[in-house]
Design a protein around this motif. Structure first.
Motif, PDB file in Angstrom:
ATOM      1  N   ALA A   1       1.165  12.072   1.643  1.00  0.00           N
ATOM      2  CA  ALA A   1      -0.409  10.972   1.471  1.00  0.00           C
ATOM      3  C   ALA A   1      -1.583  11.273   1.874  1.00  0.00           C
ATOM      4  O   ALA A   1      -2.305  11.391   1.314  1.00  0.00           O
ATOM      5  N   GLY A   2      -1.512  12.129   3.052  1.00  0.00           N
ATOM      6  CA  GLY A   2      -2.918  12.830   3.405  1.00  0.00           C
ATOM      7  C   GLY A   2      -3.495  14.295   2.721  1.00  0.00           C
ATOM      8  O   GLY A   2      -4.368  13.203   1.940  1.00  0.00           O
ATOM      9  N   ASN A   3      -2.912  14.599   2.158  1.00  0.00           N
ATOM     10  CA  ASN A   3      -2.977  15.491   0.771  1.00  0.00           C
ATOM     11  C   ASN A   3      -3.698  15.231  -0.466  1.00  0.00           C
ATOM     12  O   ASN A   3      -4.412  15.355  -1.337  1.00  0.00           O
ATOM     13  N   ILE A   4      -2.107  13.925  -1.030  1.00  0.00           N
ATOM     14  CA  ILE A   4      -3.083  12.907  -2.273  1.00  0.00           C
ATOM     15  C   ILE A   4      -4.224  12.650  -2.046  1.00  0.00           C
ATOM     16  O   ILE A   4      -5.120  12.608  -2.696  1.00  0.00           O
ATOM     17  N   GLY A   5      -4.661  11.953  -0.784  1.00  0.00           N
ATOM     18  CA  GLY A   5      -5.459  11.599  -0.315  1.00  0.00           C
ATOM     19  C   GLY A   5      -6.440  12.258  -0.736  1.00  0.00           C
ATOM     20  O   GLY A   5      -7.664  11.015  -1.374  1.00  0.00           O
ATOM     21  N   ILE A   6      -6.819  13.395   0.083  1.00  0.00           N
ATOM     22  CA  ILE A   6      -7.902  14.322  -0.342  1.00  0.00           C
ATOM     23  C   ILE A   6      -8.025  14.818  -1.263  1.00  0.00           C
ATOM     24  O   ILE A   6      -9.343  14.000  -1.675  1.00  0.00           O
TER      25      ILE A   6
ATOM     26  N   THR B   1       5.413   4.045  -4.812  1.00  0.00           N
ATOM     27  CA  THR B   1       4.813   4.551  -3.479  1.00  0.00           C
ATOM     28  C   THR B   1       5.413   6.157  -3.898  1.00  0.00           C
ATOM     29  O   THR B   1       5.196   6.660  -2.083  1.00  0.00           O
TER      30      THR B   1
ATOM     31  N   TRP C   1       3.064   8.223  -3.168  1.00  0.00           N
ATOM     32  CA  TRP C   1       2.385   9.328  -3.243  1.00  0.00           C
ATOM     33  C   TRP C   1       2.897   9.233  -1.427  1.00  0.00           C
ATOM     34  O   TRP C   1       1.986   9.847  -0.571  1.00  0.00           O
ATOM     35  N   ARG C   2       3.711   8.379  -1.014  1.00  0.00           N
ATOM     36  CA  ARG C   2       3.985   8.727   0.412  1.00  0.00           C
ATOM     37  C   ARG C   2       4.472   9.886   0.611  1.00  0.00           C
ATOM     38  O   ARG C   2       4.591  10.608   1.831  1.00  0.00           O
TER      39      ARG C   2
ATOM     40  N   ALA D   1      -7.525  12.149  -4.174  1.00  0.00           N
ATOM     41  CA  ALA D   1      -8.102  11.430  -4.590  1.00  0.00           C
ATOM     42  C   ALA D   1     -10.009  10.963  -4.021  1.00  0.00           C
ATOM     43  O   ALA D   1     -10.014  10.934  -5.135  1.00  0.00           O
ATOM     44  N   VAL D   2     -10.398  11.961  -2.954  1.00  0.00           N
ATOM     45  CA  VAL D   2     -11.698  11.387  -2.310  1.00  0.00           C
ATOM     46  C   VAL D   2     -12.486  12.333  -3.444  1.00  0.00           C
ATOM     47  O   VAL D   2     -13.099  12.598  -3.506  1.00  0.00           O
TER      48      VAL D   2
ATOM     49  N   PHE E   1      -4.161  10.740 -10.812  1.00  0.00           N
ATOM     50  CA  PHE E   1      -4.072  10.099  -9.554  1.00  0.00           C
ATOM     51  C   PHE E   1      -3.226   9.037 -10.227  1.00  0.00           C
ATOM     52  O   PHE E   1      -2.717   8.748  -9.702  1.00  0.00           O
TER      53      PHE E   1
END
Length: 264
Positions: A113-118, A107, A109-110, A120-121, A82
């Protein structure tokens, strides 16, 4: 659900097709990563200094509580895919003939962003579990008085407290293997194709399953270069982390069929 590609045309990403590569492929990835660093030194080294700075900060803050330093340093490695996202962006821009630039990669990741955020979680949860497991291993198996950083390294090199070392590195290896399997190509795939997080992680596991020889060499190379970076008091991370980050992008390109070929 349809997504929009760079040309503005609605598409639904197909499941990525995994290629078979030779066991020596990671050496080519590292060579290409070094070439990216040479071609884009300023933005690449910016991320290298970020890695080194984080490592130095962790060591400084927790110098006299090394049970926390070990967990945080290992977690730093778990979150590496990440943190290296900007390096993937640099390699992608160079590949597309867009030139070297730092600002757009900050930026990147934009794009998804949603799937990269998942993803990352998922990495964050694994990191938190590992950090807790690390503390438990220290509490149960570390028999000596807690040393500072230099004392801890001395005990490891002297092979003292072997039961602790065996348990600690076994548990750490399990967590590292999970993260490695999920993250071989996940973020590059999500950045390049707007792929969903679950499909990207499954593709990574598939790449590992189809190429065990290359993946063993790749994992060893990542671990070895990272250890060298830490043994140089994090200074080596300035150069080695960008090379590994760029090389990961080229690993993705070798392991996953291009989008049109995969769809066809």
């Amino acid at each position: 659900m349809s997504q929009t590609n760079d040309a503005g045309i609605g598409t639904t990403p197909a499941f990525p097709a995994v290629r078979a590569v030779g066991a020596g492929a990671p050496l080519k990835w590292l060579a290409r990563g070094a070439d990216d660093l040479k071609s884009c030194p300023i933005p690449s080294l910016f991320y290298g200094f970020c890695f080194a700075g984080m490592g130095l900060l962790i060591t400084f803050v927790f110098e006299h509580a090394y049970e926390y330093t070990a967990a945080l340093t290992s977690g730093f490695l778990l979150l590496g895919p990440f943190l290296a996202m900007g390096l993937y962006g640099i390699s992608r821009r160079r590949e597309r003939g867009e030139g070297c630039a730092l600002a757009p990669t900050l930026t990147v990741w934009r794009r998804n962003a949603g799937n990269i955020g998942i993803f990352a979680v998922v990495l964050g949860v694994i990191f938190l579990v590992w950090a807790r497991a690390s503390l438990v291993v220290f509490a149960l198996f570390y028999t000596n008085e807690m040393p500072n950083l230099s004392g801890f390294l001395t005990q490891i090199l002297a092979l003292e407290n072997l039961e602790f070392l065996a348990v600690y590195f076994t548990v750490g290896l399990i967590f590292a293997a999970i993260v490695f399997a999920l993250g071989v190509v996940s973020i590059p795939l999500m950045l390049d194709r707007d792929q969903d997080a679950i499909t990207a992680m499954l593709a990574s596991v598939g790449a590992l399953a189809r190429n065990p020889g290359a993946m063993i060499v790749w994992a060893f190379a990542i671990a070895a270069l990272t250890v060298v970076g830490f043994l140089t008091f994090h200074v080596g991370l300035v150069v080695l982390m960008p090379i590994l980050g760029h090389a990961t992008w080229h690993a993705y390109r070798d392991l996953i069929e291009p989008a049109r070929a995969a769809a066809g």
